[in-house]
Design a protein around this motif. Sequence first.
Motif, PDB file in Angstrom:
ATOM      1  N   VAL A 180       0.868  -1.184   0.000  1.00 23.19           N
ATOM      2  CA  VAL A 180       0.000   0.000   0.000  1.00 23.19           C
ATOM      3  C   VAL A 180       0.896   1.223   0.000  1.00 23.19           C
ATOM      4  CG1 VAL A 180      -1.883   1.222   1.145  1.00 23.19           C
ATOM      5  CG2 VAL A 180      -1.725  -1.282   1.337  1.00 23.19           C
ATOM      6  N   THR A 181       0.976   1.927  -1.115  1.00 30.63           N
ATOM      7  CA  THR A 181       1.841   3.100  -1.163  1.00 30.63           C
ATOM      8  C   THR A 181       1.184   4.258  -0.417  1.00 30.63           C
ATOM      9  OG1 THR A 181       0.950   3.974  -3.257  1.00 30.63           O
ATOM     10  CG2 THR A 181       2.755   2.371  -3.398  1.00 30.63           C
ATOM     11  N   GLY A 182       2.025   5.090   0.171  1.00 33.68           N
ATOM     12  CA  GLY A 182       1.497   6.231   0.926  1.00 33.68           C
ATOM     13  C   GLY A 182       0.644   5.800   2.101  1.00 33.68           C
ATOM     14  N   SER A 183       1.141   4.836   2.874  1.00 38.67           N
ATOM     15  CA  SER A 183       0.313   4.261   3.942  1.00 38.67           C
ATOM     16  C   SER A 183       0.770   4.632   5.344  1.00 38.67           C
ATOM     17  CB  SER A 183       0.259   2.734   3.798  1.00 38.67           C
ATOM     18  OG  SER A 183       1.547   2.169   3.633  1.00 38.67           O
ATOM     19  N   THR A 184       1.462   5.771   5.476  1.00 34.62           N
ATOM     20  CA  THR A 184       1.911   6.199   6.797  1.00 34.62           C
ATOM     21  C   THR A 184       0.903   7.105   7.489  1.00 34.62           C
ATOM     22  OG1 THR A 184       3.111   8.074   5.827  1.00 34.62           O
ATOM     23  CG2 THR A 184       4.347   6.028   6.162  1.00 34.62           C
ATOM     24  N   ARG A 229       7.391   8.120   3.110  1.00 35.23           N
ATOM     25  CA  ARG A 229       8.670   8.821   3.264  1.00 35.23           C
ATOM     26  C   ARG A 229       8.974   9.125   4.728  1.00 35.23           C
ATOM     27  NH1 ARG A 229       7.640  13.760  -0.730  1.00 35.23           N
ATOM     28  NH2 ARG A 229       5.673  13.630   0.417  1.00 35.23           N
ATOM     29  N   ASN A 230       7.963   8.998   5.577  1.00 35.89           N
ATOM     30  CA  ASN A 230       8.089   9.345   6.993  1.00 35.89           C
ATOM     31  C   ASN A 230       8.343   8.083   7.810  1.00 35.89           C
ATOM     32  OD1 ASN A 230       7.319   9.802   9.764  1.00 35.89           O
ATOM     33  ND2 ASN A 230       6.381  11.726   9.127  1.00 35.89           N
ATOM     34  N   GLU A 231       9.564   7.925   8.268  1.00 41.65           N
ATOM     35  CA  GLU A 231       9.927   6.696   8.979  1.00 41.65           C
ATOM     36  C   GLU A 231       9.141   6.542  10.272  1.00 41.65           C
ATOM     37  OE1 GLU A 231      13.898   4.294  10.603  1.00 41.65           O
ATOM     38  OE2 GLU A 231      14.085   6.321   9.755  1.00 41.65           O
ATOM     39  N   ALA A 232       8.964   7.645  11.011  1.00 41.41           N
ATOM     40  CA  ALA A 232       8.230   7.564  12.274  1.00 41.41           C
ATOM     41  C   ALA A 232       6.782   7.151  12.026  1.00 41.41           C
ATOM     42  CB  ALA A 232       8.289   8.897  13.006  1.00 41.41           C
ATOM     43  N   GLY A 233       6.168   7.709  10.995  1.00 42.72           N
ATOM     44  CA  GLY A 233       4.797   7.350  10.666  1.00 42.72           C
ATOM     45  C   GLY A 233       4.680   5.902  10.246  1.00 42.72           C
ATOM     46  N   ALA A 234       5.632   5.442   9.450  1.00 38.82           N
ATOM     47  CA  ALA A 234       5.632   4.046   9.006  1.00 38.82           C
ATOM     48  C   ALA A 234       5.784   3.095  10.190  1.00 38.82           C
ATOM     49  CB  ALA A 234       6.750   3.817   8.000  1.00 38.82           C
ATOM     50  N   GLU A 235       6.675   3.423  11.108  1.00 39.24           N
ATOM     51  CA  GLU A 235       6.876   2.583  12.294  1.00 39.24           C
ATOM     52  C   GLU A 235       5.615   2.539  13.148  1.00 39.24           C
ATOM     53  OE1 GLU A 235       9.214   0.642  13.066  1.00 39.24           O
ATOM     54  OE2 GLU A 235      10.985   1.258  11.927  1.00 39.24           O
ATOM     55  N   ARG A 236       4.931   3.677  13.251  1.00 41.63           N
ATOM     56  CA  ARG A 236       3.710   3.734  14.058  1.00 41.63           C
ATOM     57  C   ARG A 236       2.627   2.817  13.480  1.00 41.63           C
ATOM     58  NH1 ARG A 236      -0.695   6.369  13.129  1.00 41.63           N
ATOM     59  NH2 ARG A 236       0.290   7.628  11.504  1.00 41.63           N
ATOM     60  N   VAL A 237       2.431   2.867  12.157  1.00 46.92           N
ATOM     61  CA  VAL A 237       1.406   2.034  11.518  1.00 46.92           C
ATOM     62  C   VAL A 237       1.788   0.562  11.609  1.00 46.92           C
ATOM     63  CG1 VAL A 237       0.188   1.539   9.368  1.00 46.92           C
ATOM     64  CG2 VAL A 237       0.731   3.910   9.964  1.00 46.92           C
ATOM     65  N   ALA A 238       3.046   0.253  11.323  1.00 44.11           N
ATOM     66  CA  ALA A 238       3.496  -1.144  11.390  1.00 44.11           C
ATOM     67  C   ALA A 238       3.345  -1.710  12.789  1.00 44.11           C
ATOM     68  CB  ALA A 238       4.948  -1.242  10.930  1.00 44.11           C
ATOM     69  N   GLU A 239       3.674  -0.914  13.800  1.00 41.78           N
ATOM     70  CA  GLU A 239       3.561  -1.382  15.178  1.00 41.78           C
ATOM     71  C   GLU A 239       2.101  -1.601  15.557  1.00 41.78           C
ATOM     72  OE1 GLU A 239       4.501  -2.840  18.776  1.00 41.78           O
ATOM     73  OE2 GLU A 239       5.828  -2.474  17.070  1.00 41.78           O
ATOM     74  N   ALA A 240       1.199  -0.749  15.056  1.00 44.95           N
ATOM     75  CA  ALA A 240      -0.231  -0.943  15.328  1.00 44.95           C
ATOM     76  C   ALA A 240      -0.718  -2.269  14.755  1.00 44.95           C
ATOM     77  CB  ALA A 240      -1.025   0.221  14.742  1.00 44.95           C
ATOM     78  N   ILE A 241      -0.225  -2.609  13.578  1.00 44.68           N
ATOM     79  CA  ILE A 241      -0.597  -3.888  12.959  1.00 44.68           C
ATOM     80  C   ILE A 241      -0.058  -5.053  13.768  1.00 44.68           C
ATOM     81  CG2 ILE A 241      -0.174  -5.359  10.943  1.00 44.68           C
ATOM     82  CD1 ILE A 241      -0.354  -2.806   9.230  1.00 44.68           C
ATOM     83  N   ARG A 242       1.202  -4.969  14.141  1.00 50.74           N
ATOM     84  CA  ARG A 242       1.820  -6.073  14.899  1.00 50.74           C
ATOM     85  C   ARG A 242       1.183  -6.247  16.270  1.00 50.74           C
ATOM     86  NH1 ARG A 242       7.356  -3.325  13.192  1.00 50.74           N
ATOM     87  NH2 ARG A 242       7.618  -4.194  11.096  1.00 50.74           N
ATOM     88  N   THR A 243       0.845  -5.129  16.906  1.00 51.30           N
ATOM     89  CA  THR A 243       0.208  -5.198  18.221  1.00 51.30           C
ATOM     90  C   THR A 243      -1.108  -5.952  18.160  1.00 51.30           C
ATOM     91  OG1 THR A 243       1.240  -3.120  18.926  1.00 51.30           O
ATOM     92  CG2 THR A 243      -0.745  -3.804  20.107  1.00 51.30           C
ATOM     93  N   GLY A 285      10.612   5.291   0.747  1.00 52.30           N
ATOM     94  CA  GLY A 285      11.125   5.775  -0.528  1.00 52.30           C
ATOM     95  C   GLY A 285      10.245   6.836  -1.135  1.00 52.30           C
ATOM     96  N   ASP A 286      10.879   7.824  -1.772  1.00 56.34           N
ATOM     97  CA  ASP A 286      10.182   8.916  -2.446  1.00 56.34           C
ATOM     98  C   ASP A 286       9.857   8.481  -3.870  1.00 56.34           C
ATOM     99  OD1 ASP A 286       9.275  11.227  -3.602  1.00 56.34           O
ATOM    100  OD2 ASP A 286      10.987  12.462  -3.007  1.00 56.34           O
ATOM    101  N   LEU A 287       8.566   8.327  -4.183  1.00 58.85           N
ATOM    102  CA  LEU A 287       8.162   7.822  -5.495  1.00 58.85           C
ATOM    103  C   LEU A 287       8.289   8.855  -6.606  1.00 58.85           C
ATOM    104  CD1 LEU A 287       5.034   5.642  -4.620  1.00 58.85           C
ATOM    105  CD2 LEU A 287       7.452   4.989  -4.734  1.00 58.85           C
TER     106      LEU A 287
END
Length: 270
Positions: free
Chosen positions: A12-16, A39-53, A63-65
Motif C-alpha cells: 500500500v503506497t502512501g500508507s503512513t 517517506r516518513n519513517e516515524a509514521g511508518a513505524e507507528r502504523v506497522a507497530e499498530a498492525i503487529r500489536t 522511498g520517495d516515489l
Amino acid sequence: MDLQLTGKRALVTGSTSGIGEAIALTLAAEGTSVIIHGRNEAGAERVAEAIRTNGGTATIVLGDLSDTATVGSVADRAMAAFGGSIDILVNNAGSLESKPWFYSTPADWVDNYARTIGPMVQLILACVPGMKQAGWGRVIAISSGLASSPQTVTAAYAATKAAELNLSVSLAKELARTGVTSNAVSPGTIWTSGLERDFRAIALQLGWPDDASQWPALFGAEDGPFAVPSGRVGWPADVADLVTFLASPRSGYINGANLRVDGGYVPTVN
C-alpha cells in the motif's frame, strides 16, 4: 463474511497516514501481510507497530516515489519482503496541489502527471508479472471524485486522477483472463488529520464548536460547505472497507470499474 485474505501480501503506497494508513490497517486485520510505504519513517513505524500489536504482519519500505530510481528500489524491496512477489498493489500515494487554471504552468501539469502516473505505471510493470504468473492478483488505484467532477483550482491534479481511471480500465483489458483484476476507487471528501488542519480556519470562521469531532457532520450537512447527500463527509475507514473487499477473492467479478466513495456528492451516474 470471510474475505479469504489470510496469507495474501499487499503493498500500500502512501500508507503512513490518512486513507493509506486505514487501508493498511484494515487489510492487516483481515489477515493480509502488509508492506507499509511512505517517506516518513516515524509514521511508518507507528502504523506497522499498530498492525503487529493486533497480531498482524507488517514490514516497512521507505522511498520517495517522485524519483524513478527510488520507485524501482521500492518495488524490489516490497516484492522481496514476503517471498519474492506480492498479491495486492494499492496505488494510493499522491499529493493534492491546488492552483487555479491560469496560475498553473505547462510544467505544473507535466510535473503532476510525472509524479502521479509515472510511479503508478512503474510499480504495475514491476509487480504485476508476478501476479500473472501466480494466476491471481489485485491492482487498485486510489483516484478521486475530482476525476469525474473536476474543479478549476485543482485542474492539473484532477486531470491526473482522470488518467488513473483510464489506466485502470486499460489495464483490466490487458489482464483479461489472467486472474488479475484492476479497479479504481474514487473517494470524495475524507476527514483525515490533514483535512482537519486545512479546514480549521473555515470551521472557526463559520462559528462552529471548537470540538473538531463535530465538524465532519457540519461540513456535510445540507447547509454545509459540501452538502453531502449522506449528511457527512467521509472517514478513512469508509474507503478502506471498500478497498479491502476489492482486494479480496470475493471481488473477482468486479473488474475495470471506478467505485465512488463520496456519500453521493459527485453528480454523475458513475
